[in-house]
Design a protein around this motif. Structure first.
Motif, PDB file in Angstrom:
ATOM      1  N   HIS A  92      25.266  35.120  37.090  1.00  0.00           N
ATOM      2  CA  HIS A  92      25.912  34.117  37.942  1.00  0.00           C
ATOM      3  C   HIS A  92      24.874  33.443  38.827  1.00  0.00           C
ATOM      4  CE1 HIS A  92      28.825  32.322  40.695  1.00  0.00           C
ATOM      5  NE2 HIS A  92      29.745  32.591  39.786  1.00  0.00           N
ATOM      6  N   PRO A  93      25.006  32.131  39.071  1.00  0.00           N
ATOM      7  CA  PRO A  93      24.021  31.396  39.877  1.00  0.00           C
ATOM      8  C   PRO A  93      23.747  32.004  41.256  1.00  0.00           C
ATOM      9  CG  PRO A  93      25.503  29.861  38.796  1.00  0.00           C
ATOM     10  CD  PRO A  93      26.040  31.237  38.525  1.00  0.00           C
ATOM     11  N   ASN A  94      24.808  32.481  41.935  1.00  0.00           N
ATOM     12  CA  ASN A  94      24.587  33.052  43.279  1.00  0.00           C
ATOM     13  C   ASN A  94      24.409  34.570  43.258  1.00  0.00           C
ATOM     14  OD1 ASN A  94      27.125  34.085  42.863  1.00  0.00           O
ATOM     15  ND2 ASN A  94      28.075  33.115  44.647  1.00  0.00           N
ATOM     16  N   GLY A  95      24.424  35.172  42.051  1.00  0.00           N
ATOM     17  CA  GLY A  95      24.174  36.604  41.930  1.00  0.00           C
ATOM     18  C   GLY A  95      25.299  37.494  42.396  1.00  0.00           C
ATOM     19  N   ILE A  96      26.512  36.952  42.564  1.00  0.00           N
ATOM     20  CA  ILE A  96      27.656  37.746  43.026  1.00  0.00           C
ATOM     21  C   ILE A  96      28.841  37.530  42.082  1.00  0.00           C
ATOM     22  CG2 ILE A  96      29.297  38.174  44.902  1.00  0.00           C
ATOM     23  CD1 ILE A  96      27.227  37.221  46.875  1.00  0.00           C
ATOM     24  N   ALA A  97      29.483  38.612  41.696  1.00  0.00           N
ATOM     25  CA  ALA A  97      30.690  38.534  40.866  1.00  0.00           C
ATOM     26  C   ALA A  97      31.748  39.456  41.458  1.00  0.00           C
ATOM     27  CB  ALA A  97      30.390  38.938  39.427  1.00  0.00           C
ATOM     28  N   GLU A  98      33.002  39.038  41.395  1.00  0.00           N
ATOM     29  CA  GLU A  98      34.103  39.814  41.968  1.00  0.00           C
ATOM     30  C   GLU A  98      35.178  40.043  40.916  1.00  0.00           C
ATOM     31  OE1 GLU A  98      36.976  39.764  45.965  1.00  0.00           O
ATOM     32  OE2 GLU A  98      35.706  38.042  45.479  1.00  0.00           O
ATOM     33  N   TRP A  99      35.480  41.325  40.649  1.00  0.00           N
ATOM     34  CA  TRP A  99      36.515  41.695  39.687  1.00  0.00           C
ATOM     35  C   TRP A  99      37.593  42.507  40.396  1.00  0.00           C
ATOM     36  CZ3 TRP A  99      34.530  43.294  34.158  1.00  0.00           C
ATOM     37  CH2 TRP A  99      33.723  42.262  33.648  1.00  0.00           C
ATOM     38  N   ARG A 100      38.830  42.049  40.258  1.00  0.00           N
ATOM     39  CA  ARG A 100      39.972  42.748  40.834  1.00  0.00           C
ATOM     40  C   ARG A 100      40.861  43.286  39.706  1.00  0.00           C
ATOM     41  NH1 ARG A 100      38.575  43.949  45.965  1.00  0.00           N
ATOM     42  NH2 ARG A 100      37.578  42.155  46.953  1.00  0.00           N
ATOM     43  N   TYR A 101      41.867  44.079  40.089  1.00  0.00           N
ATOM     44  CA  TYR A 101      42.761  44.654  39.074  1.00  0.00           C
ATOM     45  C   TYR A 101      43.396  43.573  38.203  1.00  0.00           C
ATOM     46  CZ  TYR A 101      42.509  49.283  41.268  1.00  0.00           C
ATOM     47  OH  TYR A 101      42.074  50.495  41.747  1.00  0.00           O
ATOM     48  N   LYS A 102      43.727  42.443  38.807  1.00  0.00           N
ATOM     49  CA  LYS A 102      44.371  41.364  38.041  1.00  0.00           C
ATOM     50  C   LYS A 102      43.427  40.754  37.000  1.00  0.00           C
ATOM     51  CE  LYS A 102      43.288  37.882  41.615  1.00  0.00           C
ATOM     52  NZ  LYS A 102      42.296  37.141  40.833  1.00  0.00           N
ATOM     53  N   ASP A 103      42.105  41.024  37.146  1.00  0.00           N
ATOM     54  CA  ASP A 103      41.127  40.474  36.213  1.00  0.00           C
ATOM     55  C   ASP A 103      40.872  41.386  35.016  1.00  0.00           C
ATOM     56  OD1 ASP A 103      40.565  38.197  37.861  1.00  0.00           O
ATOM     57  OD2 ASP A 103      39.373  39.507  39.159  1.00  0.00           O
ATOM     58  N   VAL A 104      41.470  42.568  35.003  1.00  0.00           N
ATOM     59  CA  VAL A 104      41.203  43.527  33.934  1.00  0.00           C
ATOM     60  C   VAL A 104      41.482  42.941  32.545  1.00  0.00           C
ATOM     61  CG1 VAL A 104      41.934  45.723  32.903  1.00  0.00           C
ATOM     62  CG2 VAL A 104      41.426  45.587  35.355  1.00  0.00           C
ATOM     63  N   PRO A 105      42.660  42.323  32.297  1.00  0.00           N
ATOM     64  CA  PRO A 105      42.901  41.770  30.952  1.00  0.00           C
ATOM     65  C   PRO A 105      41.942  40.646  30.574  1.00  0.00           C
ATOM     66  CG  PRO A 105      44.967  42.030  32.154  1.00  0.00           C
ATOM     67  CD  PRO A 105      43.864  42.217  33.150  1.00  0.00           C
ATOM     68  N   SER A 106      41.638  39.767  31.503  1.00  0.00           N
ATOM     69  CA  SER A 106      40.822  38.595  31.173  1.00  0.00           C
ATOM     70  C   SER A 106      39.324  38.867  31.208  1.00  0.00           C
ATOM     71  CB  SER A 106      41.145  37.452  32.139  1.00  0.00           C
ATOM     72  OG  SER A 106      40.852  37.821  33.479  1.00  0.00           O
ATOM     73  N   LYS A 107      38.903  39.928  31.901  1.00  0.00           N
ATOM     74  CA  LYS A 107      37.465  40.198  32.017  1.00  0.00           C
ATOM     75  C   LYS A 107      37.062  41.540  31.411  1.00  0.00           C
ATOM     76  CE  LYS A 107      36.604  37.279  36.073  1.00  0.00           C
ATOM     77  NZ  LYS A 107      36.039  37.209  37.446  1.00  0.00           N
ATOM     78  N   LEU A 108      37.650  42.618  31.907  1.00  0.00           N
ATOM     79  CA  LEU A 108      37.233  43.947  31.454  1.00  0.00           C
ATOM     80  C   LEU A 108      37.528  44.160  29.972  1.00  0.00           C
ATOM     81  CD1 LEU A 108      35.987  46.634  32.307  1.00  0.00           C
ATOM     82  CD2 LEU A 108      38.288  47.446  32.892  1.00  0.00           C
ATOM     83  N   TRP A 109      38.712  43.755  29.520  1.00  0.00           N
ATOM     84  CA  TRP A 109      39.071  43.960  28.122  1.00  0.00           C
ATOM     85  C   TRP A 109      38.274  43.072  27.175  1.00  0.00           C
ATOM     86  CZ3 TRP A 109      45.176  44.142  28.639  1.00  0.00           C
ATOM     87  CH2 TRP A 109      45.527  45.326  29.315  1.00  0.00           C
ATOM     88  N   GLN A 110      37.595  42.088  27.711  1.00  0.00           N
ATOM     89  CA  GLN A 110      36.824  41.168  26.878  1.00  0.00           C
ATOM     90  C   GLN A 110      35.345  41.560  26.785  1.00  0.00           C
ATOM     91  OE1 GLN A 110      38.785  39.047  25.342  1.00  0.00           O
ATOM     92  NE2 GLN A 110      40.442  39.833  26.648  1.00  0.00           N
ATOM     93  N   VAL A 111      34.950  42.641  27.468  1.00  0.00           N
ATOM     94  CA  VAL A 111      33.548  43.062  27.459  1.00  0.00           C
ATOM     95  C   VAL A 111      33.123  43.481  26.050  1.00  0.00           C
ATOM     96  CG1 VAL A 111      31.926  44.815  28.286  1.00  0.00           C
ATOM     97  CG2 VAL A 111      33.545  43.768  29.876  1.00  0.00           C
ATOM     98  N   LYS A 112      32.059  42.864  25.559  1.00  0.00           N
ATOM     99  CA  LYS A 112      31.521  43.177  24.232  1.00  0.00           C
ATOM    100  C   LYS A 112      29.999  43.120  24.298  1.00  0.00           C
ATOM    101  CE  LYS A 112      35.481  41.179  21.764  1.00  0.00           C
ATOM    102  NZ  LYS A 112      35.925  40.142  20.831  1.00  0.00           N
ATOM    103  N   PRO A 113      29.319  44.041  23.600  1.00  0.00           N
ATOM    104  CA  PRO A 113      29.848  45.212  22.910  1.00  0.00           C
ATOM    105  C   PRO A 113      30.334  46.265  23.904  1.00  0.00           C
ATOM    106  CG  PRO A 113      27.469  45.311  22.957  1.00  0.00           C
ATOM    107  CD  PRO A 113      27.843  43.979  23.539  1.00  0.00           C
ATOM    108  N   MET A 114      30.948  47.309  23.408  1.00  0.00           N
ATOM    109  CA  MET A 114      31.502  48.336  24.298  1.00  0.00           C
ATOM    110  C   MET A 114      30.438  49.012  25.143  1.00  0.00           C
ATOM    111  SD  MET A 114      34.689  50.332  22.584  1.00  0.00           S
ATOM    112  CE  MET A 114      33.850  50.943  21.145  1.00  0.00           C
ATOM    113  N   THR A 115      29.192  49.017  24.655  1.00  0.00           N
ATOM    114  CA  THR A 115      28.117  49.677  25.402  1.00  0.00           C
ATOM    115  C   THR A 115      27.788  48.942  26.702  1.00  0.00           C
ATOM    116  OG1 THR A 115      26.562  48.499  23.952  1.00  0.00           O
ATOM    117  CG2 THR A 115      27.036  50.802  23.419  1.00  0.00           C
ATOM    118  N   GLU A 116      28.320  47.736  26.897  1.00  0.00           N
ATOM    119  CA  GLU A 116      28.149  47.023  28.165  1.00  0.00           C
ATOM    120  C   GLU A 116      29.026  47.627  29.259  1.00  0.00           C
ATOM    121  OE1 GLU A 116      26.188  44.115  29.082  1.00  0.00           O
ATOM    122  OE2 GLU A 116      25.137  44.974  27.365  1.00  0.00           O
ATOM    123  N   MET A 117      29.975  48.447  28.830  1.00  0.00           N
ATOM    124  CA  MET A 117      30.883  49.099  29.777  1.00  0.00           C
ATOM    125  C   MET A 117      30.211  50.325  30.374  1.00  0.00           C
ATOM    126  SD  MET A 117      34.144  49.341  30.915  1.00  0.00           S
ATOM    127  CE  MET A 117      35.346  50.573  31.453  1.00  0.00           C
TER     128      MET A 117
END
Length: 265
Positions: A92-117
């Motif tokens: 990210h340009p400013n070096g900050i990212a924010e993930w909340r519970y509501k972001d789990v389907p759109s962000k966490l479940w989209q992480v690929k490959p699984m080893t990034e988790m």
């Protein structure tokens, strides 16, 4: 080529930690590694503002005082903060990212490959593939009991992590039943002389024995692991030996040297 300067790295780590402690108490700070830390700032909002404000202040303090750019992941819990850091903040340009519970389907479940988790290495990925799980989405929708049966407690923990759930409380300190002292070293070249390898091991043993004496402790088990270079056709190995409790580097050195197979070199 840049020479490693571990002493300098540790000094800088301590300076950064000092900045962290301006915003959180020591009980809400976990030094995860030499270049990563986890902070629970939920107790600091009344003093410094909301989480994003605190993150930006910490980032700016480190830049102003140490001329270092840092990236920050923000989440409802340590897991989401860590994955936000690894997957998004570093790009990210400013070096900050924010993930909340509501972001789990759109962000966490989209992480690929699984080893990034966080918590899923190559071996764990292979295990998951064997039971038909190929994505974080698959993992989040698997049956927890099935995962526990196939992989033990780790399988059930991965299920919760895939759904963004992590109940870790930084203030709850874990005290291990037993303590170990270790030292690892990556050699800058291949060693084919057995005596040269012995010298390296003796130096490492002396360092550990010195730490044991400093803590007024003794060891009853010694363990050694040897790895080969990435291009070697041979795999590494590890072995351990029970000994009479001691903090003597001389006794440990003799035992280690005798116990290492000559074939390792």
């Amino acid at each position: 080529m840049a020479e490693p300067r571990m002493k300098l790295y540790l000094q800088v780590n301590e300076m950064i930690t000092t900045i962290f402690k301006r915003y959180v108490g020591p009980e809400h700070l976990l030094i995860y590694s030499i270049d990563e830390a986890i902070l629970d700032v939920s107790h600091s909002h009344s003093l410094f503002g909301d989480t994003m404000t605190i993150a930006k202040r910490i980032q700016q303090d480190i830049l102003d005082e140490l001329r270092l750019y840092v990236t920050i992941g923000i989440g409802e819990n340590p897991l989401l903060a860590k994955v936000a850091l690894d997957v998004e903040a570093k790009h990210h340009p400013n070096g900050i990212a924010e993930w909340r519970y509501k972001d789990v389907p759109s962000k966490l479940w989209q992480v690929k490959p699984m080893t990034e988790m966080w918590g899923i290495g190559r071996r764990t990925e292979v295990q998951l593939n064997r039971i038909g799980i190929y994505t974080i989405y698959d993992l989040a929708h698997a049956e927890p009991n099935y995962l526990r049966h196939a992989m033990g407690v780790v399988g059930e923990e991965l299920f919760y992590h895939a759904n963004g759930i992590d109940y870790t409380d930084l203030a709850e300190k874990y005290v291990p039943l037993s303590k170990s002292y270790s030292k690892s070293q990556i050699l800058e070249r291949d060693y084919d002389n057995h005596k040269e390898v012995e010298i390296v091991i003796r130096e490492m043993v002396e360092d550990i024995a010195m730490r044991l004496r400093r803590e007024h402790a003794e060891t009853s088990v010694i363990h050694i692991s040897v790895g080969y270079s990435r291009y070697s056709v041979q795999k590494g190995f590890g072995t351990q030996l029970k000994i009479h409790p001691t903090d003597s580097s001389k006794k440990n050195n003799n035992l280690c040297t005798l116990y290492i197979p000559k074939a390792c070199c």
